[in-house]
Design an enzyme around this catalytic site. Structure first.
Site, PDB file in Angstrom:
ATOM      1  N   HIS A 225       3.458 -18.033   1.151  1.00 17.92           N
ATOM      2  CA  HIS A 225       3.385 -17.366  -0.144  1.00 17.92           C
ATOM      3  C   HIS A 225       4.730 -17.532  -0.828  1.00 17.92           C
ATOM      4  CE1 HIS A 225       3.411 -14.079  -2.989  1.00 17.92           C
ATOM      5  NE2 HIS A 225       4.173 -13.324  -2.242  1.00 17.92           N
ATOM      6  N   TYR A 259       4.036 -11.046  -9.182  1.00 20.77           N
ATOM      7  CA  TYR A 259       4.717  -9.751  -9.139  1.00 20.77           C
ATOM      8  C   TYR A 259       6.219  -9.977  -9.285  1.00 20.77           C
ATOM      9  CZ  TYR A 259       5.559 -10.784  -4.143  1.00 20.77           C
ATOM     10  OH  TYR A 259       5.935 -11.360  -2.958  1.00 20.77           O
ATOM     11  N   ASP A 544     -23.902   7.292  12.894  1.00 23.94           N
ATOM     12  CA  ASP A 544     -25.208   7.920  13.051  1.00 23.94           C
ATOM     13  C   ASP A 544     -26.188   6.874  13.549  1.00 23.94           C
ATOM     14  OD1 ASP A 544     -25.352   6.524  10.646  1.00 23.94           O
ATOM     15  OD2 ASP A 544     -26.615   8.019   9.671  1.00 23.94           O
TER      16      ASP A 544
END
Length: 816
Positions: A225, A259, A544
Site C-alpha cells: 500500500h 488519506y 440459535d
C-alpha cells in the site's frame, strides 16, 4: 492447566505489545514475547504504519475496538512523549453518492455511541483550511479520531507489561510449534525452545507462516500500500512543532482512495488508488537481512501518478510541493476485511490475533485477553472469529482473490446486500438449474448462490400493488419480491433452504451432550423438533438452533454457520460417545409454505400430513412420490408448511415433484427477499444480525427457548439472577409512518431527540402494508406505543414501537 499459565506471544508489533499489557494487567504475568527483529521497530507493519485511527465502521465490533484504542492510547505516554494525538478525523465528499454515504456513516457512529457531525463545505474548510472548498459538497467530522504513534504506543505498553513480569526477547526467530496430542506445548526458535500452555500468534503478515508450523490456516494476504511524504509546505510553516507533529484533522478523500495526515510542515499521503500488489511472505526479507524495514518495499512511482493529481486538486497547497519520499508498505488483508482472532480448531492452546491494524489494536488486545482469561470476550467477535470460514473460503486462490478485491473496495460505497463479483458459482443447490430457468436473481452468501427473487413472477398481479421505495433500498430488490411474499400468504410457495447449515449429532451420549450445551428441553420423543439456544458462560446468545430428534441417538441440527460446528466440536466428550458431522453438502431442503401447503404435499404421500397426524414442530420420514424425505413441520415465514429435506442426488427430483404437483394450486418459487419480509412480520430473529453473544435471551425476546427447570446447561448460572421482566434493554419492532421508507439496518434510533438504540433487521411488510424495523432500545422506550425516530441518510423517520408478533399473534395460520 495451571492457574497461572505460561503464555508465549509471537510478535512484538503493536498487537503483541498491547496483548501483553492487557494480559499482565489482569494478572497473567508469565508472558514471553518473542520477536524475530529488534525492539520495537520490528520490521513489520507497525513499524511504518501511518497511525490513523478512524472509528467509523458499519461493524459495531470494529468501532468498539477503535474507540477503545482511542481511549487507551490517549492516556498513554512514553518518556513524556504522546502516543495519541486526538486531532479529529474529517471525511470529505466530492460526489452526491459520497455525500449520501457520509450521512450513512454518521448514522453508524450515532448508533454505536460515538459523537460525530456533518459539515457544510464552509465548516469543513474551517476545520481543515488546506481543503479546496470548491471541490467538496460536504464533510463528516469525528472529533475523537486521531493519530496513534504506533512504535511509542507499543513500547509504552510493553514496558508496563515488563514491569509486571513479562519478558520481551528480540532476535528470536520462530522455527516450529511443539505439541502433544491436540495441545500446544511450546515454541521453537533459533535461540532455543520455550514451553507454553498458550501460544498467541501476533505475527502480522508473517502469520500464515506461523500458522503453517502449527497446522493452522491463517487466511490473509500481505498487500503493498503506497505512502508518501511531500516536501515542506509554506501553508504549514509554523503550524506544528516537531514534538506534536500535527494539529489538523486526519483527512480522508475516499472518492479517490486517499488519506492525509500532517508531518510537521509536510503532508503524508496514503493511497489505495492503485492495482493490488500481493506479496509472497517468502519474498519478504528477514529483519536481520534488511537495511531498512523489510515491510517497506521500493516505491513504484508510476502507481502514484494519478493519485498525486487528485491530491493536488483537493489540496491546492500541494501544487508547490513534490513527493519527496515514498514506499510501498505491507499490510495484511483478509477476504472480508475483518481481523482473524481466536483459538485454532485443531490445536488447543494455539491462538491468533492477525490482520489487525493500529486502528483496532488495543480493542482487539483487550478482547483477546478477556477471551483467554475469562473464557469469552465482552465484545461480540463472531465477525472476527478465525473459525468463521467455510472450507472453500480457505482455498489459497479464494483468499488471494477476495483479499485483493477487499483492497480495491476498501473505500468503496458498498450496499449491505452487494455480493462479491468473484469467485462465484462455488456452491450450487441441486435446484440451481431449475431456478435459472425461472429467472432467479442470485446473490451470494458463504459461497451459496441464493435466489432473492424470480423474474418468472414479474407478471403476477400482486406486483402492481407493491409500493416503491427509496433509491438505496431499491438496490438488489425488486417489487417482484413483494408479490412473492403475498403469494406465500395467499397460496403456496417453494423456498430453497439448502444454504442452511445442517449438522448431525449421533451416539449414545448425544442427548446428554446437547442437553448441556443448549437451553431448551431436548429429552423428548423421536420425531420432535425443538427451537433452542447456545449460550456463552456469560448467558449471551451464541447461536440459535432447531434440533430434530430423528432417532434415539440421532439429532439433526439447523445451525447458523461454521462457528456452531466449531463450538460443538470443541465440547465433544473425550470418550467418543458423541460424533458431530456437517451434512450440508450431501443434503438439500425446500421450504413449502402457505395456506395451500398441505394440499400440495398430501397427495404425494401415504404419510399423514394432517394437523392431527403431523403436528407443529414435529418431524417424519416419508416418501413424496419417489423421493425419500425428512419433513419437519416448521415455518420461518409464519405460514402452514414444512421444511423438506432429502439427499443432494435426489434434489432435482424433489423440486420437480413438488413443482408439478403445485401447478394447479398456483405454486411459485420465492426468494430470500420475500423470506426476510415474512419472517420480520412474525418477529423471528436472525442470529448475528438481531442478536449476538452481547445479548441475553430475555433481552432478545427469546426467553421462551430457555427451560431453567430442565437441569444444568452451559450459561444457566449467568441467567439465574436475571428478572426476565426487568432487563435493561429489549429488541422490539418499529412500524415506520412513511410507507415508502425502507431502512436497511444499523441506523440510529432516537427517543425524545436523543440517540437511544439502533436498528438490526428491516424490511417492508407486504401483508401489513407497513415498513418494519427491529431495534434495540432501553427498557423505558421499548414499550408499545412509544414514538421514536429512525435516522436514515440525514432524515429522521417517525416510527412507533409495536406489539409483537405483528402478524398472526395467535398462530392460527401455522397451526391448522
Amino acid at each position: 492447566m495451571a492457574a497461572q499459565p505460561k503464555v508465549v506471544v509471537i510478535g512484538a508489533g503493536i498487537v503483541g505489545c498491547a496483548l501483553s499489557d492487557e494480559l499482565t494487567e489482569r494478572g497473567w504475568t508469565d508472558v514471553t514475547v518473542l520477536e524475530q527483529g529488534p525492539l520495537f521497530a520490528t520490521g513489520g507493519s507497525s513499524s511504518h504504519a501511518p497511525g490513523l485511527v478512524f472509528q467509523a465502521s458499519p461493524s459495531k465490533t470494529m468501532t468498539e475496538f477503535a474507540s477503545y484504542t482511542v481511549q487507551k492510547y490517549t492516556d498513554l505516554t512514553l518518556d513524556g512523549q504522546w502516543c495519541f494525538q486526538q486531532v479529529g478525523g474529517l471525511e470529505v465528499a466530492t460526489t452526491p453518492e459520497r455525500l449520501a454515504e457520509i450521512e450513512r456513516r454518521h448514522g453508524w457512529l450515532t448508533s454505536w455511541g460515538v459523537s460525530s457531525r456533518l459539515l457544510t463545505p464552509e465548516e469543513a474548510v474551517a476545520v481543515h483550511p488546506l481543503v479546496d472548498q470548491e471541490q467538496i459538497l460536504g464533510a463528516f467530522h469525528i472529533p475523537s479520531d486521531g493519530l496513534a504513534k504506533a512504535l511509542r504506543a507499543g513500547e509504552a505498553q510493553a514496558r508496563r507489561a515488563m514491569e509486571r513480569g513479562a519478558r520481551f526477547l528480540p532476535h528470536h526467530t520462530v522455527t516450529g510449534i511443539e505439541s502433544s496430542g491436540d495441545r500446544v506445548t511450546g515454541v521453537v526458535t533459533d535461540q532455543g525452545t520455550f514451553g507454553a500452555d498458550i501460544v498467541v500468534s501476533c505475527a502480522g503478515f508473517w502469520g500464515p507462516r506461523i500458522g503453517e508450523m502449527a497446522g493452522v490456516s491463517v487466511p490473509l494476504v500481505p498487500l503493498a500500500h503506497q505512502y508518501v511524504k511531500t516536501s515542506p509546505l509554506a501553508a504549514l510553516a509554523g503550524q506544528n512543532t516537531e514534538a506534536l507533529e500535527a494539529s489538523r484533522p486526519i483527512l480522508r478523500h475516499q472518492d479517490r482512495d486517499l488519506y492525509f495526515r500532517e508531518h510537521v510542515d509536510r503532508i503524508g499521503i496514503g493511497s489505495y488508488a492503485h492495482r493490488p500488489m500481493p506479496i509472497r511472505v517468502d519474498d519478504v526479507e528477514h529483519p536481520r537481512d534488511s537495511v531498512d524495514q523489510p515491510s517497506k518495499l521500493a516505491f513504484t512511482e508510476e502507481d502514484f501518478a494519478a493519485a498525486w493529481a487528485d491530491c493536488k486538486q483537493l489540496l491546492p497547497a500541494l501544487a508547490e510541493a513534490k513527493v519527496e519520499e515514498g514506499f510501498n508498505g505491507i499490510f495484511s488483508f483478509t477476504t472480508d476485511g475483518m481481523p482473524l482472532m481466536g483459538e485454532a480448531p485443531s490445536l488447543k492452546g494455539f491462538w491468533v490475533a492477525e490482520a489487525v491494524w493500529v486502528t483496532h489494536s488495543a480493542g482487539v488486545a483487550r478482547a483477546m485477553a478477556e477471551w483467554l482469561i475469562e473464557g469469552t470476550p465482552r465484545t461480540d467477535v463472531h465477525e472476527c472469529d478465525l473459525n468463521r470460514f467455510e472450507e472453500h473460503q480457505l482455498a489459497p486462490s479464494y483468499v488471494q482473490q477476495r483479499s485483493c478485491q477487499n483492497f480495491v473496495e476498501v473505500y468503496d460505497i458498498l450496499h449491505p446486500l452487494q455480493p462479491a463479483e468473484a469467485p462465484r458459482q462455488l456452491r450450487l443447490s441441486p435446484f440451481h438449474d431449475r431456478q435459472r430457468e425461472l429467472g432467479a436473481v442470485f446473490l451470494e452468501a458463504s459461497g451459496w448462490e441464493r435466489p432473492h427473487w424470480y423474474e418468472a413472477n414479474k407478471d403476477l398481479p400482486e406486483v402492481e400493488g407493491v409500493p416503491g421505495r427509496g433509491e438505496w433500498a431499491s438496490r438488489y430488490w425488486s417489487p417482484i419480491a413483494g408479490a412473492e411474499a403475498l403469494v406465500t400468504r395467499e397460496r403456496v410457495a417453494m423456498y430453497d433452504m439448502t444454504a442452511l447449515k445442517r449438522l448431525e449429532v449421533t451416539g449414545p451420549g448425544a442427548l446428554n451432550f446437547l442437553q448441556y450445551l443448549t437451553t431448551n428441553q431436548l429429552d423428548k420423543p423421536v420425531g420432535t423438533v425443538v427451537y433452542t439456544l447456545l449460550l456463552e458462560e456469560t448467558g449471551g446468545v451464541r447461536s440459535d438452533l432447531t434440533i430434530a430428534r430423528l432417532g434415539e441417538e440421532r439429532f439433526q441440527i439447523g445451525a447458523n454457520g461454521p462457528l456452531d460446528l466449531d463450538w460443538l466440536t470443541r465440547h465433544l466428550p473425550d470418550d467418543g460417545s458423541v460424533q458431530v458431522r456437517d451434512i450440508t453438502a450431501g443434503t438439500c431442503c425446500i421450504g413449502v409454505w402457505g395456506p395451500l401447503a398441505r394440499e400440495l404435499v398430501q397427495p404425494l404421500t401415504d404419510t399423514d400430513f394432517s394437523h392431527k397426524g403431523f403436528g407443529y414442530f414435529k418431524a417424519k420420514h416419508a416418501y413424496l412420490g419417489d423421493v425419500p424425505v425428512t419433513a419437519m413441520r416448521l415455518s420461518y415465514v409464519g405460514e402452514l408448511g414444512w421444511e423438506i429435506y432429502t439427499t443432494a442426488d435426489q434434489g432435482t427430483k424433489l423440486w420437480d415433484t413438488l413443482w408439478e404437483a403445485g401447478q394447479s394450486l398456483g405454486v411459485i418459487a420465492a426468494g430470500r427477499s420475500a423470506f426476510n419480509s415474512l419472517r420480520l412480520e412474525k418477529g423471528y430473529r436472525s442470529w448475528g444480525t438481531d442478536m449476538t453473544a452481547e445479548h441475553n435471551p430475555y433481552e432478545a425476546g427469546i426467553g421462551f427457548a430457555v427451560r431453567m427447570q430442565k437441569g444444568d446447561f452451559l450459561g444457566r448460572e449467568a441467567l439465574e439472577g436475571i428478572d426476565p421482566e426487568n432487563v435493561s434493554r429489549r429488541l422490539v419492532p418499529l412500524l415506520l409512518e412513511d410507507g415508502e421508507a425502507v431502512v436497511m439496518g444499523k441506523e440510529p434510533v432516537f427517543v425524545d431527540g436523543e440517540p437511544a438504540g439502533y436498528v438490526t433487521s428491516a424490511a417492508y411488510g407486504y401483508t401489513l402494508g407497513r415498513s418494519i424495523a427491529y431495534a434495540w432500545l432501553p427498557r423505558a422506550a421499548a414499550v408499545a406505543g412509544t414514538t421514536v425516530q429512525v435516522g436514515y441518510f440525514g432524515d429522521r423517520l417517525s416510527a412507533t414501537v409495536a406489539e409483537e408478533p405483528l402478524f398472526d399473534p395467535k398462530m392460527t395460520r401455522i397451526r391448522r
